[in-house]
Design a protein around this motif. Sequence first.
Motif, PDB file in Angstrom:
ATOM      1  N   SER A 121      29.037  34.178  34.998  1.00  0.00           N
ATOM      2  CA  SER A 121      28.750  33.618  33.746  1.00  0.00           C
ATOM      3  C   SER A 121      27.730  32.449  33.822  1.00  0.00           C
ATOM      4  O   SER A 121      27.913  31.391  33.581  1.00  0.00           O
ATOM      5  N   GLY A 122      26.735  32.613  34.793  1.00  0.00           N
ATOM      6  CA  GLY A 122      25.641  31.577  35.405  1.00  0.00           C
ATOM      7  C   GLY A 122      26.247  30.467  36.216  1.00  0.00           C
ATOM      8  O   GLY A 122      25.419  29.451  36.624  1.00  0.00           O
ATOM      9  N   ILE A 123      27.347  30.404  36.552  1.00  0.00           N
ATOM     10  CA  ILE A 123      28.220  29.540  37.390  1.00  0.00           C
ATOM     11  C   ILE A 123      28.044  30.131  38.957  1.00  0.00           C
ATOM     12  O   ILE A 123      28.649  30.836  39.225  1.00  0.00           O
ATOM     13  N   CYS A 133      35.553  45.347  42.121  1.00  0.00           N
ATOM     14  CA  CYS A 133      34.946  45.066  40.598  1.00  0.00           C
ATOM     15  C   CYS A 133      36.148  44.620  39.828  1.00  0.00           C
ATOM     16  O   CYS A 133      35.953  43.760  38.875  1.00  0.00           O
ATOM     17  N   ALA A 134      37.382  44.964  39.857  1.00  0.00           N
ATOM     18  CA  ALA A 134      38.629  44.498  39.229  1.00  0.00           C
ATOM     19  C   ALA A 134      38.861  43.037  39.447  1.00  0.00           C
ATOM     20  O   ALA A 134      38.951  42.153  38.388  1.00  0.00           O
ATOM     21  N   THR A 135      38.817  42.534  40.726  1.00  0.00           N
ATOM     22  CA  THR A 135      38.982  41.218  41.009  1.00  0.00           C
ATOM     23  C   THR A 135      37.531  40.361  40.386  1.00  0.00           C
ATOM     24  O   THR A 135      37.753  39.316  39.827  1.00  0.00           O
ATOM     25  N   ALA A 136      36.426  41.057  40.457  1.00  0.00           N
ATOM     26  CA  ALA A 136      35.275  40.264  39.839  1.00  0.00           C
ATOM     27  C   ALA A 136      35.328  40.182  38.411  1.00  0.00           C
ATOM     28  O   ALA A 136      35.047  39.221  37.767  1.00  0.00           O
ATOM     29  N   ARG A 137      35.567  40.925  37.809  1.00  0.00           N
ATOM     30  CA  ARG A 137      36.212  40.939  36.264  1.00  0.00           C
ATOM     31  C   ARG A 137      37.146  39.717  35.655  1.00  0.00           C
ATOM     32  O   ARG A 137      36.806  39.341  34.906  1.00  0.00           O
ATOM     33  N   ALA A 138      38.238  39.858  36.730  1.00  0.00           N
ATOM     34  CA  ALA A 138      39.396  39.039  36.471  1.00  0.00           C
ATOM     35  C   ALA A 138      38.741  37.529  36.705  1.00  0.00           C
ATOM     36  O   ALA A 138      39.031  36.543  36.033  1.00  0.00           O
ATOM     37  N   LEU A 139      38.079  37.493  37.688  1.00  0.00           N
ATOM     38  CA  LEU A 139      37.256  36.152  37.780  1.00  0.00           C
ATOM     39  C   LEU A 139      36.493  35.619  36.602  1.00  0.00           C
ATOM     40  O   LEU A 139      36.202  34.393  36.363  1.00  0.00           O
ATOM     41  N   LYS A 140      35.701  36.591  36.265  1.00  0.00           N
ATOM     42  CA  LYS A 140      34.842  36.140  35.018  1.00  0.00           C
ATOM     43  C   LYS A 140      35.829  35.717  34.188  1.00  0.00           C
ATOM     44  O   LYS A 140      35.599  34.547  33.085  1.00  0.00           O
ATOM     45  N   THR A 141      36.992  36.395  33.593  1.00  0.00           N
ATOM     46  CA  THR A 141      37.660  35.926  32.651  1.00  0.00           C
ATOM     47  C   THR A 141      38.371  34.608  32.931  1.00  0.00           C
ATOM     48  O   THR A 141      38.405  33.826  31.944  1.00  0.00           O
ATOM     49  N   VAL A 143      37.106  32.166  34.873  1.00  0.00           N
ATOM     50  CA  VAL A 143      35.836  31.102  34.701  1.00  0.00           C
ATOM     51  C   VAL A 143      35.698  30.839  32.873  1.00  0.00           C
ATOM     52  O   VAL A 143      35.820  29.564  32.665  1.00  0.00           O
ATOM     53  N   ASP A 144      35.623  32.148  32.222  1.00  0.00           N
ATOM     54  CA  ASP A 144      35.089  31.810  30.799  1.00  0.00           C
ATOM     55  C   ASP A 144      36.469  31.072  30.170  1.00  0.00           C
ATOM     56  O   ASP A 144      36.051  30.345  29.022  1.00  0.00           O
ATOM     57  N   GLU A 145      37.492  31.646  30.279  1.00  0.00           N
ATOM     58  CA  GLU A 145      38.667  31.266  29.511  1.00  0.00           C
ATOM     59  C   GLU A 145      39.647  30.245  30.204  1.00  0.00           C
ATOM     60  O   GLU A 145      40.545  29.535  29.287  1.00  0.00           O
ATOM     61  N   GLY A 146      39.292  29.916  31.370  1.00  0.00           N
ATOM     62  CA  GLY A 146      40.297  29.002  31.966  1.00  0.00           C
ATOM     63  C   GLY A 146      39.550  27.598  32.641  1.00  0.00           C
ATOM     64  O   GLY A 146      39.654  26.657  32.222  1.00  0.00           O
TER      65      GLY A 146
END
Length: 256
Positions: A121-123, A133-141, A143-146
């Motif tokens: 998300s730009g960070i 990829c499952a871990t990468a998508r969880a990381l994005k969530t 970052v964005d929501e937490g």
Amino acid sequence: MRAGLAALVLSLLAGAALAEAPLSSWRPLPNPRSVAAPAVAPVTVQVPQAADLSRLRPLAKPNLTRLVAMSGASVPVKTGKPGARGAVCGMAGITGVTIPPIPAKAKGCGLENGVKVTAVSGIPLSTPAMIDCATARALKTWVDEGIVPAVGRKGGGLARLEIAASYTCRPRNNQKGAKISEHGRGRALDLAGVRLANGEVISVLKGWKSEPRLMKAVHKSACGTFGTVLGPKSDRFHQDHIHVDTARYRSGSYCR
């Protein structure tokens, strides 16, 4: 009586004269179609010349990804071949490259479909994270929501994630004889802290006491998104980082 008789005689004589006239002297009345129409001035129509098609250029193709990003919507992006740069894991907010399969050096290790994530998300990440990829998508969530909401505007906002570890073929907590860690499967990540826009770094080791509200909010927001979340209060092995992984358990997520 004599006048009427004279008129009758004159009429008969005239009819006889016409009957004796030769047919060749007769002329038919002119045909209306043969009468010349009055002259009409010609009308000149200006026809535009054909455009020189060789000089035309197609309009520039719009950048749909940028337009959708400006609208706040997400754009699905296909995962490219190993080494392809840009968005990975079918999500525009995950930046990195796909990597070739990592063979197992020990039983239980190895990463078949991995990516090297450099920003979410730009960070940016302090160190590229090799994960699936499952871990990468969880990381994005996360970052964005937490993480971003937890940091808020402090120090100008979140500027970088301080990553301590990602893929590593090793036993849990580096303890000999222990089971293989989720790090050895590309399903784990260790966060050592966050860097703010003003340059300040809030580490897990010190921030757990100096910035308890912020750091505990970061820790708590990972619970549920990841299968396992371990922070400074879990054991002596996690005093300086927050461990997250996407392992799933029958009893649900494990968060300490």
